[in-house]
Design an enzyme around this catalytic site. Structure first.
Site, PDB file in Angstrom:
ATOM      1  CB  SER A 134      -0.921   0.036   1.217  1.00  0.00           C
ATOM      2  OG  SER A 134      -1.632   1.270   1.223  1.00  0.00           O
ATOM      3  CE  LYS A 188      -2.821  -2.437  -0.340  1.00  0.00           C
ATOM      4  NZ  LYS A 188      -3.639  -2.250  -1.459  1.00  0.00           N
ATOM      5  CG  HIS A 191      -4.702  -0.752   3.999  1.00  0.00           C
ATOM      6  ND1 HIS A 191      -4.963  -0.223   2.737  1.00  0.00           N
ATOM      7  CD2 HIS A 191      -3.891   0.140   4.598  1.00  0.00           C
ATOM      8  CE1 HIS A 191      -4.336   0.923   2.604  1.00  0.00           C
ATOM      9  NE2 HIS A 191      -3.668   1.169   3.721  1.00  0.00           N
ATOM     10  CG  ASN A 192      -7.071  -1.531  -0.335  1.00  0.00           C
ATOM     11  OD1 ASN A 192      -6.070  -1.314   0.345  1.00  0.00           O
ATOM     12  ND2 ASN A 192      -7.020  -1.684  -1.641  1.00  0.00           N
ATOM     13  CD  GLU A 195      -7.198   3.306   0.282  1.00  0.00           C
ATOM     14  OE1 GLU A 195      -6.185   2.676   0.650  1.00  0.00           O
ATOM     15  OE2 GLU A 195      -7.497   3.435  -0.911  1.00  0.00           O
TER      16      GLU A 195
HETATM   17  P1  NAP Z   1      -0.847  -0.778 -14.224  1.00  0.00           P
HETATM   18  O1  NAP Z   1      -0.207   0.545 -14.123  1.00  0.00           O
HETATM   19  O2  NAP Z   1      -2.091  -0.919 -15.017  1.00  0.00           O
HETATM   20  O3  NAP Z   1       0.235  -1.808 -14.769  1.00  0.00           O
HETATM   21  C1  NAP Z   1      -0.088  -3.130 -15.009  1.00  0.00           C
HETATM   22  C2  NAP Z   1       1.153  -3.887 -15.453  1.00  0.00           C
HETATM   23  O4  NAP Z   1       0.806  -5.241 -15.575  1.00  0.00           O
HETATM   24  C3  NAP Z   1       1.719  -3.421 -16.770  1.00  0.00           C
HETATM   25  O5  NAP Z   1       3.096  -3.519 -16.697  1.00  0.00           O
HETATM   26  C4  NAP Z   1       1.117  -4.420 -17.736  1.00  0.00           C
HETATM   27  O6  NAP Z   1       1.913  -4.661 -18.860  1.00  0.00           O
HETATM   28  C5  NAP Z   1       1.118  -5.672 -16.908  1.00  0.00           C
HETATM   29  N1  NAP Z   1       0.109  -6.624 -17.346  1.00  0.00           N
HETATM   30  C6  NAP Z   1      -1.214  -6.405 -17.481  1.00  0.00           C
HETATM   31  N2  NAP Z   1      -1.831  -7.535 -17.858  1.00  0.00           N
HETATM   32  C7  NAP Z   1      -0.856  -8.472 -17.979  1.00  0.00           C
HETATM   33  C8  NAP Z   1      -0.870  -9.832 -18.333  1.00  0.00           C
HETATM   34  N3  NAP Z   1      -2.022 -10.454 -18.645  1.00  0.00           N
HETATM   35  N4  NAP Z   1       0.312 -10.493 -18.345  1.00  0.00           N
HETATM   36  C9  NAP Z   1       1.449  -9.858 -18.032  1.00  0.00           C
HETATM   37  N5  NAP Z   1       1.524  -8.574 -17.684  1.00  0.00           N
HETATM   38  C10 NAP Z   1       0.373  -7.884 -17.640  1.00  0.00           C
HETATM   39  O7  NAP Z   1      -1.204  -1.363 -12.779  1.00  0.00           O
HETATM   40  P2  NAP Z   1      -0.648  -0.920 -11.337  1.00  0.00           P
HETATM   41  O8  NAP Z   1      -1.435   0.270 -10.855  1.00  0.00           O
HETATM   42  O9  NAP Z   1       0.822  -0.866 -11.365  1.00  0.00           O
HETATM   43  O10 NAP Z   1      -1.156  -2.155 -10.455  1.00  0.00           O
HETATM   44  C11 NAP Z   1      -0.473  -3.398 -10.417  1.00  0.00           C
HETATM   45  C12 NAP Z   1      -1.020  -4.170  -9.225  1.00  0.00           C
HETATM   46  O11 NAP Z   1      -0.764  -3.402  -8.033  1.00  0.00           O
HETATM   47  C13 NAP Z   1      -2.523  -4.380  -9.263  1.00  0.00           C
HETATM   48  O12 NAP Z   1      -2.844  -5.609  -8.658  1.00  0.00           O
HETATM   49  C14 NAP Z   1      -3.053  -3.240  -8.402  1.00  0.00           C
HETATM   50  O13 NAP Z   1      -4.326  -3.510  -7.856  1.00  0.00           O
HETATM   51  C15 NAP Z   1      -1.970  -3.192  -7.338  1.00  0.00           C
HETATM   52  N6  NAP Z   1      -1.867  -1.930  -6.610  1.00  0.00           N
HETATM   53  C16 NAP Z   1      -2.003  -0.730  -7.256  1.00  0.00           C
HETATM   54  C17 NAP Z   1      -1.893   0.450  -6.540  1.00  0.00           C
HETATM   55  C18 NAP Z   1      -1.989   1.798  -7.214  1.00  0.00           C
HETATM   56  O14 NAP Z   1      -2.074   2.810  -6.496  1.00  0.00           O
HETATM   57  N7  NAP Z   1      -1.973   1.857  -8.540  1.00  0.00           N
HETATM   58  C19 NAP Z   1      -1.636   0.408  -5.161  1.00  0.00           C
HETATM   59  C20 NAP Z   1      -1.473  -0.831  -4.531  1.00  0.00           C
HETATM   60  C21 NAP Z   1      -1.588  -1.997  -5.268  1.00  0.00           C
HETATM   61  P3  NAP Z   1       1.691  -3.897 -20.264  1.00  0.00           P
HETATM   62  O15 NAP Z   1       2.556  -2.691 -20.177  1.00  0.00           O
HETATM   63  O16 NAP Z   1       2.118  -4.866 -21.268  1.00  0.00           O
HETATM   64  O17 NAP Z   1       0.231  -3.539 -20.354  1.00  0.00           O
END
Ligand code: NAP
Length: 474
Positions: A134, A188, A191-192, A195
């Site tokens: 987080s 987690k 936590h959300n 949130e």
């Molecule tokens: P993001 O910006 O949308 O990035 C997603 C990544 O995953 C990209 O590198 C994408 O690759 C890759 N991807 C998507 N589908 C795929 C697949 N089928 N096979 C392989 N790679 C794939 O997402 P993010 O915000 O970083 O979130 C990633 C994770 O962290 C999620 O589970 C999210 O819920 C969690 N999270 C996010 C936050 C936040 O604030 N954003 C906070 C805590 C946790 P491409 O470039 O090829 O599309």
């Protein structure tokens, strides 16, 4: 050459920042992204970072190359969207790995999925961790809060890296192992859920300032700023002050005034509510917050409602509610929300066979994560005294409730009288009143159940199961 200490797949918002954080803390890391051009963009971005961070990053363009570049036994973090993408990535990666190579899912997985993946990994004799991270983009880059789940031995293999990159509270890393299987992702998720509730309570406070007291966005921002100096000090109150005072460069208007009032969600709030119902640990403030997001999405229905019924006259009479009342009401609401969240963690821990480290959960939330606040340190102290006690009964928080529930009642009462929707504050008050009512009204529910379904009831004056004298009425 196998020189990297760890690997990471998924250079999206979170993965890119996490990889830079890991490299910055001195660990060599190999990275891979499905869209390989993003890896080049990432390396160009990393090259502009101060220090020699980029020298510890190894870009790779194929999974085989990624695997070959990591020292054995390997550890690889997945930072891809929760759900099918994680299963696909595991399926693609596992055949390339050795039996003792560790896969770490650091996305927001549903903990049931993590339980399943951990069980599959166990059956195959391969290591697996599910960790909740987080703090958003900023936290991932400079220090997130990390909630680990899986085999403790697997956690111990990478805990030095996870602790190094995590946020620190007075020097203590905000990274802790919560238990086996999906325990980290469960913590987690809750936590959300908290949130969601914290955000909704603040939004209701904003609604009262805006519609009840007639304040402009900037004025609301100043109130949040002042609250952030007191008991309500928290990241969410802090950013509420900032977003309230931001100006849209295109129109010169407050940004808040031009944002559509329709809230998005990705599911973790809903999962918290579903799980609370599954284990019978009510979280009504979180439920209200999730429902409020759903109602916010019904923009057209709300417009039709206003056309049909007219908007309520929301302005409050002079002096009906003061800013001090609102602050106290939010303190009471926040305590109720966290009391429910921690009670859910305690019940779920017992249900799923985890010994969740209750004080340590409050401790890892003190820094790095979105719900970080000064109150969490007091919660950690209360949970150290008695990890299973509902927080509203801890003397420190009981004193606060005694001082603030009157203001919560005043605020909810005035809101109800003047048509200002305050579902989360109302739910907090309903919980407080219910939990301090020794003789409730479920005797009526039991009588009804016995009447129509012969479900029986307990008596106050005798042991055992009893039926009512309903006779032919049944
Ligand atoms: P993001 O910006 O949308 O990035 C997603 C990544 O995953 C990209 O590198 C994408 O690759 C890759 N991807 C998507 N589908 C795929 C697949 N089928 N096979 C392989 N790679 C794939 O997402 P993010 O915000 O970083 O979130 C990633 C994770 O962290 C999620 O589970 C999210 O819920 C969690 N999270 C996010 C936050 C936040 O604030 N954003 C906070 C805590 C946790 P491409 O470039 O090829 O599309």
């Amino acid at each position: 050459m196998s020189t990297s200490e760890i690997g990471l797949i998924g250079l999206g918002t979170m993965g890119a920042m996490l990889a830079m954080n890991i490299a910055e803390k001195g660990f060599a890391i190999s990275v891979f992204n499905r869209t390989t051009s993003k890896t080049d963009d990432f390396m160009a971005l990393a090259a502009r970072e101060p220090g020699d961070l980029a020298s510890r990053l190894t870009p790779t363009k194929a999974l085989e190359e990624l695997v070959a570049s990591i020292a054995k036994p390997r550890a690889i973090i997945l930072m891809v969207p929760a759900g099918a993408a994680v299963d696909e990535q595991i399926a693609a990666l596992r055949p390339l790995l050795d039996a003792d190579d560790l896969i770490i899912d650091a996305g927001n997985a549903n903990f049931h999925d993590t339980n399943r993946r951990a069980a599959e990994a166990d059956a195959a004799g391969v290591p697996y961790l599910g960790i909740g991270v987080s703090g958003g983009e900023e936290g991932a880059r400079h220090g997130p809060s990390i909630m680990g789940g899986g085999k403790k031995a697997c956690w111990d293999r990478v805990s030095h890296i996870l602790e190094a990159i995590s946020a620190k509270y007075e020097g203590q890393p905000c990274a802790t192992w919560m238990g086996e299987g999906g325990a980290g992702h469960f913590v987690k998720t809750v936590h959300n859920g908290i949130e969601y509730a914290d955000m909704q309570l603040i939004a209701e406070g904003y609604g009262l300032l805006r519609d009840g007291l007639g304040m402009g966005a900037a004025e609301c921002g100043k109130v949040f700023e002042a609250w952030n100096e007191g008991t309500l000090q928290s990241y969410l109150v802090e950013i509420s002050g900032k977003v309230s005072q931001a100006i849209d460069p295109a129109t010169g208007k407050p940004v808040l005034d031009i944002i559509l009032d329709r809230a998005g969600q990705k599911g973790t709030g809903r999962w918290t509510v579903i799980e609370s119902q599954q284990v019978g640990a009510p979280v009504p403030v979180i439920e209200a917050a999730v429902a409020a997001r759903n109602m916010s999405a019904a923009v057209d229905t709300r417009k039709a409602g206003q056309d049909l019924f007219g908007a309520a006259p929301q302005a409050l009479p002079e002096g009906a509610v003061t800013i001090e009342d609102l602050e106290a009401a939010l303190i009471a609401g926040k305590i109720m929300c966290y009391a429910q969240g921690f009670a859910l963690l305690d019940t779920a821990g017992a249900t799923y066979g985890w010994s969740l480290p209750m004080p340590a959960i409050a401790e890892v939330w003190r820094e790095g994560c979105i719900i970080r606040s000064s109150m969490l340190n007091d919660m950690a102290s209360a949970l150290r005294e008695d990890p299973a006690r509902n927080l509203m009964f801890a003397p420190y928080f009981a004193d606060f409730m005694k001082k603030t529930h009157g203001a919560l009642r005043k605020v909810v009462g005035a809101s109800v009288a003047h048509g200002i929707p305050v579902p989360a504050m109302s739910a907090a008050l309903g919980y407080f009143d219910t939990m301090r009512t020794a003789r409730g009204t479920a005797n009526m529910v039991q009588a009804q159940r016995d009447f129509f379904g012969a479900h029986s009831f307990e008596r106050l004056d005798a042991e055992g199961a009893h039926h009512g004298p309903w006779g032919s009425h049944a």
